[in-house]
Design a protein around this motif. Structure first.
Motif, PDB file in Angstrom:
ATOM      1  N   GLN A  11      30.786  39.104  49.596  1.00 27.75           N
ATOM      2  CA  GLN A  11      31.316  38.678  49.450  1.00 27.75           C
ATOM      3  C   GLN A  11      30.910  37.600  48.791  1.00 27.75           C
ATOM      4  N   ASP A  13      31.162  33.874  48.402  1.00 30.56           N
ATOM      5  CA  ASP A  13      31.855  32.298  48.415  1.00 30.56           C
ATOM      6  C   ASP A  13      32.711  32.010  47.477  1.00 30.56           C
ATOM      7  N   PRO A 104      37.192  36.684  48.328  1.00 31.79           N
ATOM      8  CA  PRO A 104      37.693  36.203  50.145  1.00 31.79           C
ATOM      9  C   PRO A 104      38.818  34.731  49.670  1.00 31.79           C
ATOM     10  N   SER A 105      40.155  34.587  49.895  1.00 31.43           N
ATOM     11  CA  SER A 105      40.956  33.386  49.828  1.00 31.43           C
ATOM     12  C   SER A 105      41.253  32.690  48.817  1.00 31.43           C
TER      13      SER A 105
END
Length: 118
Positions: A11, A13, A104-105
């Motif tokens: 993943q 960042d 992610p996010s």
């Protein structure tokens, strides 16, 4: 007995794209990052692909599971590449297939852009 082992996803960042739009004016960098994401999602085929991946079981989908969006496979690959370049998706090759996951996010970041603060 099977000797197969699931590989961990790599993943990248991903920073939130920007603060809520009514919190403060965006910086140049925040505006550029958000614009790239919204531009990528502005295409109906890309938005459908992104939605299929986000809604898929376990939050990931093999390209073979999401390619039925009314365009050719090379066009699907092009759109998935654009979504990856915009930071919306991550991908991992497993054998001959590529699996995609919403970065992610990203979902929280996009939702946060339109949330009302304090």
């Amino acid at each position: 007995m099977s000797n197969t082992k699931a590989l961990p996803l790599i993943q990248a960042d991903v920073e939130p794209c920007c603060p809520p739009l009514n919190e403060r004016p965006l910086t140049v960098e925040e505006a550029e990052r958000a614009a790239a994401m919204f531009k990528a999602l502005g295409d109906p085929i890309r938005l459908r692909l992104f939605s299929q991946i986000a809604a898929h079981a376990d939050g990931e989908a093999c390209v073979c599971d999401i390619s039925d969006v009314g365009v050719s496979q090379p066009t699907v690959s092009h759109h998935l590449k654009k979504l990856r370049e915009a930071g919306l998706l991550t991908s991992e090759r497993r054998g001959t297939w590529v699996y995609y996951r919403v970065a992610p996010s990203v979902m929280a970041s996009l939702a946060r852009s339109f949330s009302v603060s304090g």
